[in-house]
Design a protein around this motif. Structure first.
Motif, PDB file in Angstrom:
ATOM      1  N   PRO A  54       0.722  -1.235  -0.070  1.00 60.39           N
ATOM      2  CA  PRO A  54       0.088  -0.180   0.041  1.00 60.39           C
ATOM      3  C   PRO A  54       0.656   1.234  -0.015  1.00 60.39           C
ATOM      4  O   PRO A  54       0.505   2.251  -0.415  1.00 60.39           O
ATOM      5  CB  PRO A  54      -0.850  -0.244   1.205  1.00 60.39           C
ATOM      6  CG  PRO A  54      -0.125  -1.055   2.085  1.00 60.39           C
ATOM      7  CD  PRO A  54       0.511  -2.090   1.107  1.00 60.39           C
ATOM      8  N   GLN A  55       1.985   1.287   0.671  1.00 54.77           N
ATOM      9  CA  GLN A  55       2.802   2.337   0.512  1.00 54.77           C
ATOM     10  C   GLN A  55       3.468   2.846  -0.841  1.00 54.77           C
ATOM     11  O   GLN A  55       3.635   4.119  -1.095  1.00 54.77           O
ATOM     12  CB  GLN A  55       4.070   2.087   1.611  1.00 54.77           C
ATOM     13  CG  GLN A  55       5.177   1.235   0.958  1.00 54.77           C
ATOM     14  CD  GLN A  55       4.750  -0.295   1.375  1.00 54.77           C
ATOM     15  OE1 GLN A  55       3.655  -0.548   1.833  1.00 54.77           O
ATOM     16  NE2 GLN A  55       5.732  -1.130   1.078  1.00 54.77           N
ATOM     17  N   ASP A  56       3.483   1.768  -1.660  1.00 54.85           N
ATOM     18  CA  ASP A  56       3.876   2.349  -2.864  1.00 54.85           C
ATOM     19  C   ASP A  56       2.810   2.308  -4.002  1.00 54.85           C
ATOM     20  O   ASP A  56       2.981   2.472  -5.292  1.00 54.85           O
ATOM     21  CB  ASP A  56       5.055   1.065  -3.550  1.00 54.85           C
ATOM     22  CG  ASP A  56       6.368   1.190  -2.671  1.00 54.85           C
ATOM     23  OD1 ASP A  56       6.493   2.359  -2.241  1.00 54.85           O
ATOM     24  OD2 ASP A  56       6.906   0.165  -2.367  1.00 54.85           O
ATOM     25  N   THR A  57       1.498   2.234  -3.735  1.00 54.07           N
ATOM     26  CA  THR A  57       0.248   1.901  -4.487  1.00 54.07           C
ATOM     27  C   THR A  57      -0.124   3.370  -4.493  1.00 54.07           C
ATOM     28  O   THR A  57      -0.237   4.378  -3.942  1.00 54.07           O
ATOM     29  CB  THR A  57      -0.808   0.954  -3.869  1.00 54.07           C
ATOM     30  OG1 THR A  57      -0.176  -0.057  -3.352  1.00 54.07           O
ATOM     31  CG2 THR A  57      -2.014   0.822  -4.681  1.00 54.07           C
ATOM     32  N   SER A  58      -0.842   3.502  -6.067  1.00 56.75           N
ATOM     33  CA  SER A  58      -1.503   4.458  -6.434  1.00 56.75           C
ATOM     34  C   SER A  58      -2.960   4.023  -7.029  1.00 56.75           C
ATOM     35  O   SER A  58      -2.847   2.926  -7.662  1.00 56.75           O
ATOM     36  CB  SER A  58      -0.726   5.383  -7.492  1.00 56.75           C
ATOM     37  OG  SER A  58      -0.881   4.506  -8.884  1.00 56.75           O
ATOM     38  N   VAL A  59      -3.866   4.768  -6.499  1.00 55.28           N
ATOM     39  CA  VAL A  59      -5.338   4.395  -6.980  1.00 55.28           C
ATOM     40  C   VAL A  59      -5.956   5.514  -7.783  1.00 55.28           C
ATOM     41  O   VAL A  59      -6.018   6.720  -7.050  1.00 55.28           O
ATOM     42  CB  VAL A  59      -6.156   3.886  -5.943  1.00 55.28           C
ATOM     43  CG1 VAL A  59      -7.664   3.666  -6.479  1.00 55.28           C
ATOM     44  CG2 VAL A  59      -5.695   2.459  -5.293  1.00 55.28           C
TER      45      VAL A  59
END
Length: 366
Positions: A54-59
């Motif tokens: 999640p720390q590297d995720t973009s949505v």
């Protein structure tokens, strides 16, 4: 490259996905359909936390008029994408991505792709529900309006008939009194005021009769171009008074349509007089008339203050007016609406850019 995922990791990811689905279902169940942005933002955040890193995720969530972005925003990224559909029509998408410098397409789990597809489906269902409710509200308003207009039509028809006779008597006896007091100027002035008030009242009665459809129609197949041009030419003094330029754009010189010529004139008169009233001094009014194989369209636009969205649903209601007391009966647009409807047509209004209002009328040719 992402490290291998262990059984324990798979279990943790599965718990995250189930938690995400539960949270999103809760958000959707309790959302405000009139203000979906907070719900969509919460869904995007929940999805981000359900992804493996999640720390590297973009949505990025794009749906209808909304564009929501949370998390990292790398210029170059790998991503998984899922379309959002309502009634089998694409209305948006969800994109979940990682930085391409650190991850590749294999970094996404199959379970994450399935999760994304489920969330897209849930969002599609949400927007389907929103569309259904909005259509139900519009349908209910139309039924309520039709009921009100039907009842009011019956009432106003009776009122119009009851008022015609006494108004005719007032005008007739006033004329007789003018003959008797022709040498008394102050009496004649008072009688003129009485007659002018009676004439004004008679015009209101005529509008009531138009509105209640009590005026017999004389439908004939005719070229409507001369009717529209004559109506506009009769309003030249009104244009000159406010120094308004009227631009007329008529596609063809022969536009045949089965209409009642007097009632069509009434429609053009009312709409243009309204446009003149609300237009600024030195403004512009545009009248466009065009046709295709199935219908004839008339558009009248002004540069006035426009119609506030809060009253947009009421402007065709009888006796509703934004004009000061004594300057409008509130029947003009109701009469227009009634005439257009009796001709099987449709009248709508929309904002004119950068300011003002456009009234558009569509008449079917058959």
């Amino acid at each position: 490259m992402s490290p291998l995922i262990t059984t324990e990791d798979k279990l943790k990811e599965r718990i995250k996905e189930l938690t995400c689905l539960y949270t999103i279902s809760s958000h959707i169940s309790n959302c405000d359909l009139d203000n979906l942005e907070p719900t969509l933002h919460a869904i995007a955040l929940s999805l981000k936390e359900a992804i493996r890193y999640p720390q590297d995720t973009s949505v990025e969530l794009i749906v209808s008029d909304f564009h929501i972005e949370v998390g990292q925003r790398p210029d170059d990224k790998v991503f998984m994408l899922s379309a959002i559909k309502a009634f089998n029509l694409s209305i948006g998408s969800i994109k979940v991505g990682y930085s391409k410098a650190k991850y590749n397409e294999n970094s996404f789990l199959n379970e994450e792709r399935q999760l994304l597809a489920k969330i897209s489906l849930e969002l599609g269902n949400l927007f389907e529900r929103k569309q259904i409710i909005e259509k139900e509200i519009i349908s209910r308003r139309q039924v309520e309006r039709a009921d009100r207009l039907s009842i009011l039509g019956e009432i106003t028809a009776g009122i119009a008939h009851e008022l015609n006779t006494p108004l005719a008597n007032i005008l007739g006896y006033s004329e007789l009194l003018k003959d008797q007091f022709k040498n008394q100027e102050f009496v004649l002035k008072d009688l003129d005021k009485i007659m002018n008030s009676a004439i004004y009242s008679r015009e209101v009665v005529k509008k009531l009769m138009f509105f209640s459809c009590d005026m017999p129609q004389q439908m004939e197949l005719t070229n409507i171009v001369p009717i529209i041009k004559d109506a506009i030419s009769l309003l030249k003094p009104n244009f000159l008074k406010k120094q308004i330029a009227c631009h007329v754009n008529i596609q063809d010189e022969n536009i045949p349509l089965r209409v009642d010529a007097i009632q069509l004139t009434q429609v053009i008169f009312n709409l243009i007089i309204n446009a003149i009233y609300f237009s600024p001094v030195g403004g512009h009014i545009n009248v466009s008339v065009f046709q295709d194989k199935t219908q004839v369209n008339i558009e009248i636009s002004d540069e006035g203050s426009g119609i506030n969205s809060n009253i947009g649903d009421n402007i065709f209601n009888p006796f509703f007016t934004t004009k000061p007391v004594g300057e409008g009966s509130g029947l003009g647009l109701s009469v227009v609406h009634g005439i257009v409807k009796s001709h099987k047509g449709v009248i709508k209004h929309k904002h004119n850019s950068p300011k003002g209002t456009i009234f558009s009328i569509s008449f079917p040719k058959n």
